[in-house]
Write a protein that holds these residues in place. Structure first.
Motif, PDB file in Angstrom:
ATOM      1  N   HIS A 192      37.010  52.063  37.869  1.00  0.00           N
ATOM      2  CA  HIS A 192      36.046  51.738  38.928  1.00  0.00           C
ATOM      3  C   HIS A 192      36.688  51.155  40.180  1.00  0.00           C
ATOM      4  CE1 HIS A 192      32.768  52.553  36.188  1.00  0.00           C
ATOM      5  NE2 HIS A 192      33.459  51.894  35.277  1.00  0.00           N
ATOM      6  N   MET A 193      37.995  51.265  40.276  1.00  0.00           N
ATOM      7  CA  MET A 193      38.701  50.665  41.409  1.00  0.00           C
ATOM      8  C   MET A 193      38.272  51.248  42.762  1.00  0.00           C
ATOM      9  SD  MET A 193      40.617  48.176  40.487  1.00  0.00           S
ATOM     10  CE  MET A 193      41.758  47.973  41.842  1.00  0.00           C
ATOM     11  N   ASP A 194      37.792  52.490  42.779  1.00  0.00           N
ATOM     12  CA  ASP A 194      37.376  53.114  44.034  1.00  0.00           C
ATOM     13  C   ASP A 194      35.870  53.064  44.246  1.00  0.00           C
ATOM     14  OD1 ASP A 194      39.986  53.776  44.836  1.00  0.00           O
ATOM     15  OD2 ASP A 194      39.958  55.595  43.620  1.00  0.00           O
ATOM     16  N   ASP A 195      35.126  52.462  43.314  1.00  0.00           N
ATOM     17  CA  ASP A 195      33.680  52.342  43.486  1.00  0.00           C
ATOM     18  C   ASP A 195      33.407  51.430  44.681  1.00  0.00           C
ATOM     19  OD1 ASP A 195      33.662  53.769  41.140  1.00  0.00           O
ATOM     20  OD2 ASP A 195      32.544  52.279  39.983  1.00  0.00           O
ATOM     21  N   GLU A 196      32.461  51.837  45.520  1.00  0.00           N
ATOM     22  CA  GLU A 196      32.208  51.043  46.735  1.00  0.00           C
ATOM     23  C   GLU A 196      31.584  49.681  46.441  1.00  0.00           C
ATOM     24  OE1 GLU A 196      27.996  52.407  48.592  1.00  0.00           O
ATOM     25  OE2 GLU A 196      29.632  53.841  48.827  1.00  0.00           O
ATOM     26  N   ASN A 197      30.989  49.530  45.265  1.00  0.00           N
ATOM     27  CA  ASN A 197      30.368  48.248  44.923  1.00  0.00           C
ATOM     28  C   ASN A 197      31.265  47.377  44.040  1.00  0.00           C
ATOM     29  OD1 ASN A 197      30.137  49.840  42.637  1.00  0.00           O
ATOM     30  ND2 ASN A 197      28.139  49.025  42.070  1.00  0.00           N
ATOM     31  N   VAL A 198      32.554  47.698  43.980  1.00  0.00           N
ATOM     32  CA  VAL A 198      33.509  46.923  43.189  1.00  0.00           C
ATOM     33  C   VAL A 198      34.636  46.452  44.094  1.00  0.00           C
ATOM     34  CG1 VAL A 198      35.226  47.033  41.330  1.00  0.00           C
ATOM     35  CG2 VAL A 198      32.996  48.127  41.031  1.00  0.00           C
ATOM     36  N   MET A 199      34.933  45.167  43.990  1.00  0.00           N
ATOM     37  CA  MET A 199      36.080  44.610  44.713  1.00  0.00           C
ATOM     38  C   MET A 199      36.936  43.882  43.688  1.00  0.00           C
ATOM     39  SD  MET A 199      36.332  41.614  47.497  1.00  0.00           S
ATOM     40  CE  MET A 199      37.920  41.156  48.144  1.00  0.00           C
ATOM     41  N   ALA A 200      38.174  44.260  43.621  1.00  0.00           N
ATOM     42  CA  ALA A 200      39.115  43.563  42.728  1.00  0.00           C
ATOM     43  C   ALA A 200      40.027  42.712  43.588  1.00  0.00           C
ATOM     44  CB  ALA A 200      39.923  44.573  41.927  1.00  0.00           C
ATOM     45  N   ILE A 201      40.137  41.453  43.222  1.00  0.00           N
ATOM     46  CA  ILE A 201      41.058  40.542  43.902  1.00  0.00           C
ATOM     47  C   ILE A 201      41.694  39.681  42.831  1.00  0.00           C
ATOM     48  CG2 ILE A 201      39.341  38.750  44.394  1.00  0.00           C
ATOM     49  CD1 ILE A 201      40.842  38.524  47.203  1.00  0.00           C
ATOM     50  N   THR A 202      42.964  39.413  42.978  1.00  0.00           N
ATOM     51  CA  THR A 202      43.678  38.668  41.950  1.00  0.00           C
ATOM     52  C   THR A 202      43.972  37.244  42.408  1.00  0.00           C
ATOM     53  OG1 THR A 202      45.860  39.318  42.772  1.00  0.00           O
ATOM     54  CG2 THR A 202      44.813  40.781  41.136  1.00  0.00           C
ATOM     55  N   TYR A 203      44.209  36.399  41.439  1.00  0.00           N
ATOM     56  CA  TYR A 203      44.618  35.024  41.721  1.00  0.00           C
ATOM     57  C   TYR A 203      45.892  35.038  42.560  1.00  0.00           C
ATOM     58  CZ  TYR A 203      46.037  30.186  40.886  1.00  0.00           C
ATOM     59  OH  TYR A 203      46.414  28.887  41.042  1.00  0.00           O
ATOM     60  N   GLU A 204      46.800  35.911  42.194  1.00  0.00           N
ATOM     61  CA  GLU A 204      48.071  36.011  42.908  1.00  0.00           C
ATOM     62  C   GLU A 204      47.851  36.394  44.376  1.00  0.00           C
ATOM     63  OE1 GLU A 204      48.781  36.346  38.604  1.00  0.00           O
ATOM     64  OE2 GLU A 204      47.390  37.339  39.952  1.00  0.00           O
ATOM     65  N   GLU A 205      46.918  37.307  44.612  1.00  0.00           N
ATOM     66  CA  GLU A 205      46.608  37.717  45.979  1.00  0.00           C
ATOM     67  C   GLU A 205      46.070  36.532  46.783  1.00  0.00           C
ATOM     68  OE1 GLU A 205      43.911  41.185  48.128  1.00  0.00           O
ATOM     69  OE2 GLU A 205      44.129  41.189  45.957  1.00  0.00           O
TER      70      GLU A 205
END
Length: 148
Positions: free
Chosen positions: A37-50
């Motif tokens: 789902h990484m390219d789904d427009e309603n999904v945002m992935a952000i990491t602690y490292e970021e």
């Protein structure tokens, strides 16, 4: 917690974790599913490292994703209140006895110090098997932050 299984040692827990034998299932299956789902427009992935790399930029991305128009001052306030230091100071109020467990050092990569050499190798192998070459794997910057 009575609903969670207890383990006699870290090694016992690690084995269960690596084989998905926990009440919430496999961490790796979870990541593989989210990768779809990484390219789904309603999904945002952000990491602690970021967020540790550039908290202000990360907060701006989050605000944009949700359609919030925040001033620099508002973003700065959010940054201050959501810093590791601020959250750790309030952790006993927000997380009770678990506060000391959840908010340890606030640094990237400290987990590796708790793993044996064999466990680090096993984690690297499992990551390679499940996420190498994926968008989520790239987002996690495993080679930079996680690989033992």
């Amino acid at each position: 917690m009575p609903t969670l299984p207890s383990f006699g040692s870290w090694d016992e827990y690690f084995t269960a974790f690596m084989h998905g034998k926990l009440c919430w299932g496999s961490y790796f299956d979870y990541l593989v599913e989210w990768n779809k789902h990484m390219d789904d427009e309603n999904v945002m992935a952000i990491t602690y490292e970021e967020l540790k790399e550039n908290q202000m930029l990360g907060l701006k991305k989050i605000a944009d994703f949700f359609g919030f128009s925040l001033s620099e001052e508002e973003i700065q306030t959010v940054a201050e209140k959501s810093s590791f230091k601020a959250m750790k100071e309030k952790s006993s109020k927000t997380h009770g006895a678990f506060g000391k467990i959840f908010f340890r050092k606030g640094i990237i990569g400290d987990w590796k110090d708790h793993f044996s050499e064999a466990q680090n190798k096993e984690m690297d192998r499992k990551f390679e098997e499940c996420l190498a070459g994926t968008k989520l794997g790239e987002k996690m910057k495993y080679g930079l932050y996680c690989k033992a």
